[in-house]
Design a protein around this motif. Structure first.
Motif, PDB file in Angstrom:
ATOM      1  N   VAL A 262      29.479  19.498  50.110  1.00  0.00           N
ATOM      2  CA  VAL A 262      29.393  20.225  48.852  1.00  0.00           C
ATOM      3  C   VAL A 262      30.437  19.649  47.904  1.00  0.00           C
ATOM      4  O   VAL A 262      31.632  19.600  48.240  1.00  0.00           O
ATOM      5  CB  VAL A 262      29.636  21.732  49.060  1.00  0.00           C
ATOM      6  N   PHE A 263      29.999  19.215  46.722  1.00  0.00           N
ATOM      7  CA  PHE A 263      30.908  18.601  45.758  1.00  0.00           C
ATOM      8  C   PHE A 263      31.252  19.575  44.631  1.00  0.00           C
ATOM      9  O   PHE A 263      30.383  20.277  44.107  1.00  0.00           O
ATOM     10  CB  PHE A 263      30.282  17.341  45.147  1.00  0.00           C
ATOM     11  N   THR A 264      32.534  19.594  44.275  1.00  0.00           N
ATOM     12  CA  THR A 264      33.003  20.345  43.115  1.00  0.00           C
ATOM     13  C   THR A 264      33.686  19.384  42.149  1.00  0.00           C
ATOM     14  O   THR A 264      34.037  18.259  42.514  1.00  0.00           O
ATOM     15  CB  THR A 264      34.003  21.438  43.535  1.00  0.00           C
ATOM     16  N   ARG A 265      33.916  19.862  40.940  1.00  0.00           N
ATOM     17  CA  ARG A 265      34.540  18.991  39.951  1.00  0.00           C
ATOM     18  C   ARG A 265      36.056  18.927  40.096  1.00  0.00           C
ATOM     19  O   ARG A 265      36.666  17.915  39.762  1.00  0.00           O
ATOM     20  CB  ARG A 265      34.191  19.463  38.531  1.00  0.00           C
ATOM     21  N   THR A 266      36.666  20.009  40.530  1.00  0.00           N
ATOM     22  CA  THR A 266      38.126  20.072  40.535  1.00  0.00           C
ATOM     23  C   THR A 266      38.670  20.314  41.932  1.00  0.00           C
ATOM     24  O   THR A 266      37.989  20.836  42.815  1.00  0.00           O
ATOM     25  CB  THR A 266      38.625  21.202  39.616  1.00  0.00           C
ATOM     26  N   LYS A 267      39.947  19.934  42.110  1.00  0.00           N
ATOM     27  CA  LYS A 267      40.621  20.174  43.383  1.00  0.00           C
ATOM     28  C   LYS A 267      40.758  21.669  43.648  1.00  0.00           C
ATOM     29  O   LYS A 267      40.560  22.124  44.783  1.00  0.00           O
ATOM     30  CB  LYS A 267      41.996  19.486  43.368  1.00  0.00           C
ATOM     31  N   ARG A 281      32.518  33.108  57.131  1.00  0.00           N
ATOM     32  CA  ARG A 281      32.291  32.646  58.492  1.00  0.00           C
ATOM     33  C   ARG A 281      31.451  31.368  58.551  1.00  0.00           C
ATOM     34  O   ARG A 281      30.742  31.117  59.518  1.00  0.00           O
ATOM     35  CB  ARG A 281      31.665  33.751  59.350  1.00  0.00           C
ATOM     36  N   VAL A 282      31.526  30.568  57.498  1.00  0.00           N
ATOM     37  CA  VAL A 282      30.930  29.232  57.509  1.00  0.00           C
ATOM     38  C   VAL A 282      32.029  28.243  57.905  1.00  0.00           C
ATOM     39  O   VAL A 282      33.096  28.244  57.297  1.00  0.00           O
ATOM     40  CB  VAL A 282      30.364  28.855  56.123  1.00  0.00           C
ATOM     41  N   PRO A 283      31.818  27.404  58.912  1.00  0.00           N
ATOM     42  CA  PRO A 283      32.848  26.443  59.319  1.00  0.00           C
ATOM     43  C   PRO A 283      32.993  25.318  58.296  1.00  0.00           C
ATOM     44  O   PRO A 283      32.349  24.273  58.384  1.00  0.00           O
ATOM     45  CB  PRO A 283      32.354  25.921  60.673  1.00  0.00           C
ATOM     46  N   ALA A 284      33.841  25.556  57.301  1.00  0.00           N
ATOM     47  CA  ALA A 284      33.994  24.629  56.182  1.00  0.00           C
ATOM     48  C   ALA A 284      35.441  24.169  56.081  1.00  0.00           C
ATOM     49  O   ALA A 284      36.374  24.927  56.352  1.00  0.00           O
ATOM     50  CB  ALA A 284      33.568  25.290  54.872  1.00  0.00           C
ATOM     51  N   VAL A 285      35.621  22.910  55.692  1.00  0.00           N
ATOM     52  CA  VAL A 285      36.942  22.355  55.423  1.00  0.00           C
ATOM     53  C   VAL A 285      36.911  21.686  54.059  1.00  0.00           C
ATOM     54  O   VAL A 285      35.853  21.337  53.537  1.00  0.00           O
ATOM     55  CB  VAL A 285      37.380  21.348  56.509  1.00  0.00           C
ATOM     56  N   GLU A 286      38.090  21.485  53.491  1.00  0.00           N
ATOM     57  CA  GLU A 286      38.216  20.926  52.153  1.00  0.00           C
ATOM     58  C   GLU A 286      38.763  19.510  52.195  1.00  0.00           C
ATOM     59  O   GLU A 286      39.456  19.122  53.146  1.00  0.00           O
ATOM     60  CB  GLU A 286      39.132  21.821  51.304  1.00  0.00           C
ATOM     61  N   LEU A 287      38.464  18.729  51.155  1.00  0.00           N
ATOM     62  CA  LEU A 287      38.963  17.359  51.044  1.00  0.00           C
ATOM     63  C   LEU A 287      39.162  17.043  49.569  1.00  0.00           C
ATOM     64  O   LEU A 287      38.197  16.968  48.808  1.00  0.00           O
ATOM     65  CB  LEU A 287      37.977  16.372  51.678  1.00  0.00           C
ATOM     66  N   HIS A 288      40.425  16.887  49.183  1.00  0.00           N
ATOM     67  CA  HIS A 288      40.739  16.588  47.789  1.00  0.00           C
ATOM     68  C   HIS A 288      42.157  16.053  47.702  1.00  0.00           C
ATOM     69  O   HIS A 288      42.895  16.012  48.698  1.00  0.00           O
ATOM     70  CB  HIS A 288      40.577  17.834  46.912  1.00  0.00           C
ATOM     71  N   GLY A 289      42.568  15.658  46.504  1.00  0.00           N
ATOM     72  CA  GLY A 289      43.838  14.968  46.326  1.00  0.00           C
ATOM     73  C   GLY A 289      45.072  15.817  46.463  1.00  0.00           C
ATOM     74  O   GLY A 289      46.174  15.282  46.546  1.00  0.00           O
ATOM     75  N   VAL A 312      33.778  20.501  51.795  1.00  0.00           N
ATOM     76  CA  VAL A 312      33.835  20.790  50.366  1.00  0.00           C
ATOM     77  C   VAL A 312      34.810  19.809  49.743  1.00  0.00           C
ATOM     78  O   VAL A 312      35.995  19.790  50.104  1.00  0.00           O
ATOM     79  CB  VAL A 312      34.282  22.239  50.102  1.00  0.00           C
ATOM     80  N   ALA A 313      34.330  18.980  48.819  1.00  0.00           N
ATOM     81  CA  ALA A 313      35.138  17.852  48.357  1.00  0.00           C
ATOM     82  C   ALA A 313      34.978  17.628  46.863  1.00  0.00           C
ATOM     83  O   ALA A 313      33.990  18.033  46.247  1.00  0.00           O
ATOM     84  CB  ALA A 313      34.728  16.584  49.104  1.00  0.00           C
ATOM     85  N   THR A 314      35.958  16.963  46.301  1.00  0.00           N
ATOM     86  CA  THR A 314      35.867  16.480  44.935  1.00  0.00           C
ATOM     87  C   THR A 314      35.233  15.091  44.946  1.00  0.00           C
ATOM     88  O   THR A 314      34.869  14.559  45.992  1.00  0.00           O
ATOM     89  CB  THR A 314      37.264  16.399  44.308  1.00  0.00           C
ATOM     90  N   SER A 458      43.849   9.908  42.814  1.00  0.00           N
ATOM     91  CA  SER A 458      42.460   9.999  43.222  1.00  0.00           C
ATOM     92  C   SER A 458      42.044   8.869  44.134  1.00  0.00           C
ATOM     93  O   SER A 458      41.245   9.057  45.033  1.00  0.00           O
ATOM     94  CB  SER A 458      41.548  10.002  41.988  1.00  0.00           C
ATOM     95  N   ALA A 459      42.620   7.694  43.950  1.00  0.00           N
ATOM     96  CA  ALA A 459      42.146   6.551  44.730  1.00  0.00           C
ATOM     97  C   ALA A 459      42.658   6.536  46.136  1.00  0.00           C
ATOM     98  O   ALA A 459      41.985   6.077  47.038  1.00  0.00           O
ATOM     99  CB  ALA A 459      42.566   5.256  44.050  1.00  0.00           C
ATOM    100  N   ASP A 460      43.863   7.021  46.329  1.00  0.00           N
ATOM    101  CA  ASP A 460      44.486   6.833  47.635  1.00  0.00           C
ATOM    102  C   ASP A 460      44.727   8.144  48.346  1.00  0.00           C
ATOM    103  O   ASP A 460      45.687   8.294  49.063  1.00  0.00           O
ATOM    104  CB  ASP A 460      45.811   6.098  47.430  1.00  0.00           C
ATOM    105  N   SER A 461      43.824   9.126  48.132  1.00  0.00           N
ATOM    106  CA  SER A 461      44.084  10.429  48.703  1.00  0.00           C
ATOM    107  C   SER A 461      43.065  10.876  49.720  1.00  0.00           C
ATOM    108  O   SER A 461      43.199  11.930  50.293  1.00  0.00           O
ATOM    109  CB  SER A 461      44.150  11.470  47.581  1.00  0.00           C
ATOM    110  N   VAL A 462      42.034  10.094  49.937  1.00  0.00           N
ATOM    111  CA  VAL A 462      41.043  10.489  50.930  1.00  0.00           C
ATOM    112  C   VAL A 462      41.600  10.251  52.325  1.00  0.00           C
ATOM    113  O   VAL A 462      42.400   9.367  52.546  1.00  0.00           O
ATOM    114  CB  VAL A 462      39.742   9.687  50.735  1.00  0.00           C
ATOM    115  N   ALA A 463      41.172  11.020  53.291  1.00  0.00           N
ATOM    116  CA  ALA A 463      41.760  10.986  54.632  1.00  0.00           C
ATOM    117  C   ALA A 463      41.621   9.638  55.295  1.00  0.00           C
ATOM    118  O   ALA A 463      40.607   8.975  55.180  1.00  0.00           O
ATOM    119  CB  ALA A 463      41.099  12.042  55.501  1.00  0.00           C
ATOM    120  N   ALA A 464      42.655   9.261  56.027  1.00  0.00           N
ATOM    121  CA  ALA A 464      42.596   8.076  56.880  1.00  0.00           C
ATOM    122  C   ALA A 464      42.078   8.514  58.232  1.00  0.00           C
ATOM    123  O   ALA A 464      42.819   8.694  59.173  1.00  0.00           O
ATOM    124  CB  ALA A 464      43.978   7.459  57.011  1.00  0.00           C
TER     125      ALA A 464
END
Length: 500
Positions: A262-267, A281-289, A312-314, A458-464
């Motif tokens: 699921v994509f959102t516009r903002t962190k 109770r939805v197994p959701a995690v977030e990914l953003h800067g 859920v990510a930007t 924004s460029a260097d913040s996605v998970a390794a």
């Protein structure tokens, strides 16, 4: 270095095998064991020229198979001309725009390199520089790096690029979008002018054509598809909804079997929505800067391994992330421009699989979404609906199930958090903002960013994280930037579905 205009363009799809294209048996055996037997079009088109040492410009959308398209010739050519390793002087360089993409490339390269007796390392910011410095000092054949941190090492003398024989620029257009081209030029200027150079990009705008003219010598261009090519097995839907129905509809979509992004516009929006889904109770995690590196690594690993079924990510996750079997992409917030729509949507329907893309649209967004789909050149079915509409079950089929709160608590916070609403009715998150970096000769957060600072985040913040696996088989997610992890025995887990 003068560069002629591309002398050949190929859109012909070869039927040759990897072996017929010059890939050595030790590598074809690893690919075969992973279920990879037929080259993707971009691989079949580019391998004959790249194996022969030609400069190549490969044009193809993300997910088209570019990673193996450049890894196989780079590693094959290094192994064919063995040289004594020298401290701090790698022989080949692959540049990637994000930490996550750099790590995924390294995870794909490591078992192949091990089989050939080659050493690899991955370099990016946001983590300690010491393991990277140690790996470079020990002598490596191939370094996979993000531009900012690599320049830090170059400036400190830990990386010397005068022995680079082959340079690869992956997702060059994304590097341009993030403002990295000045750094890329500095890096290329530090490599020998006579070395082989491979550039892979979906487009040639935003200065990519200047890179081609300046740094590629008499390149052969292979374009197997375009940025506007629709994937036959990807269907697009626009759901016209009332604003207050956004969350209930997202919950209905996210509780279907399979992986959903699921994509959102903002962190802030990503963080809030991930909490709301977890509270439902939805197994959701977030990914953003705004997440610290360990939180990004943990969350992406949870999604990759199936502990969380919704990410859920930007837009930071719109490029470079590959997770097997993402069946549904939802634009909870329509992106601001059509390229982002295409890249977000490209997280599904990869490697020959099918996928569904859904955009949620309110009354106020009708004109915006209409322009978006027109510029993206996609045909979407628009339906006005409310929660409970049977179409939701058709688009995201399967029996709905809600996760046990204790299971979600291990991903997003404590069990008490999940039952105790926080501000605005949402639950607290375990992800903490990145801490102020420590002072040091090589700054842990300095790499892979734009000089202005905005692109850096924004460029260097996605998970390794490690590459995704489906079927419930766990896969290592490592943020360690050392000279390698895992081994050839893990090749099957690393390759399947990831011949990008």
């Amino acid at each position: 270095m003068s560069a002629a205009t591309s002398v050949a363009t190929s859109a012909v799809v070869s039927t040759a095998t990897f072996a017929e294209l010059g890939v050595p048996e030790v590598l074809t055996g690893l690919l075969r064991a992973s279920g990879i037997t037929v080259p993707f079009p971009i691989q079949a088109a580019t391998l004959p020229d790249s194996m022969a040492g030609r400069d190549v410009l490969g044009r193809g959308r993300t997910g088209s198979g570019k990673t193996l398209g450049f890894l196989l010739p780079v590693l094959t050519r290094l192994a064919a001309t063995p040289r004594k390793r020298r401290p701090n002087r790698p022989r080949a360089l692959i540049l990637a725009p994000t930490r996550e993409l750099a790590t995924q490339i390294h995870d794909a390269a490591k078992p192949l390199a091990d089989a050939l007796g080659l050493r690899t390392a991955v370099v990016f910011g946001g983590v300690s520089a010491r393991p990277q410095i140690s790996a470079l000092r020990s002598g490596i054949d191939l370094v996979i790096a993000c531009p900012g941190r690599l320049l830090d090492h170059v400036g400190a003398g830990h990386a010397i690029l005068d022995a680079i024989e082959i340079t690869v620029l992956d997702e060059a257009d994304h590097m341009a979008d993030l403002g990295f081209l000045p750094m890329v030029k500095r890096i290329l200027d530090a490599t020998p002018a006579g070395g082989q150079r491979l550039l892979f990009s979906a487009t040639l705008d935003n200065g990519i054509d200047q890179l081609v003219r300046r740094y590629l010598s008499n390149p052969v261009t292979h374009a197997v598809d375009s940025q506007h090519s629709e994937i036959p097995d990807m269907t697009h839907h626009v759901l016209h909804i009332d604003a207050e129905h956004r969350l209930p509809i997202l919950i209905e979509l996210a509780t279907a079997p399979g992986r959903t992004i699921v994509f959102t516009r903002t962190k802030h929006g990503a963080r809030k929505l991930a909490r709301q889904l977890a509270a439902a109770r939805v197994p959701a995690v977030e990914l953003h800067g705004n997440l610290a590196q360990n939180a990004r690594t943990r969350n992406l690993a949870a999604f990759s391994q199936g502990q969380a079924t919704t990410l859920v990510a930007t837009d930071i996750a719109a490029r470079g992330i590959h997770v097997d079997d993402v069946s549904l992409v939802v634009h909870a917030d329509p992106p601001v421009e059509h390229k982002a729509y295409l890249h977000r949507s490209g997280r599904t329907a990869r490697a020959g699989n099918s996928g569904t893309v859904i955009t949620l649209m309110t009354d106020a967004q009708v004109g915006e979404v209409r322009d978006l789909t027109r510029k993206a050149r996609i045909t979407a079915t628009t339906t006005r609906l409310a929660p409970g509409d049977p179409l939701i079950g058709t688009l995201a089929p399967g029996e709905r199930s809600l996760a046990d709160p204790a299971r979600i608590a291990t991903l997003t916070g404590s069990a008490a958090d999940l039952t105790r609403p926080g501000p605005a009715g949402i639950v607290p998150s375990a992800g903490k903002p990145a801490q102020r970096r420590r002072r040091g000769s090589v700054r842990s957060g300095s790499g892979d960013g734009h000089a202005a600072g905005a692109a850096r985040k924004s460029a260097d913040s996605v998970a390794a994280a490690g590459s995704a696996r489906s079927g419930g088989k766990p896969v290592r997610a490592s943020g360690a930037p050392s000279a390698g992890s895992g081994g050839a025995a893990k090749a099957s887990q690393r390759f399947r579905g990831r011949a990008r």
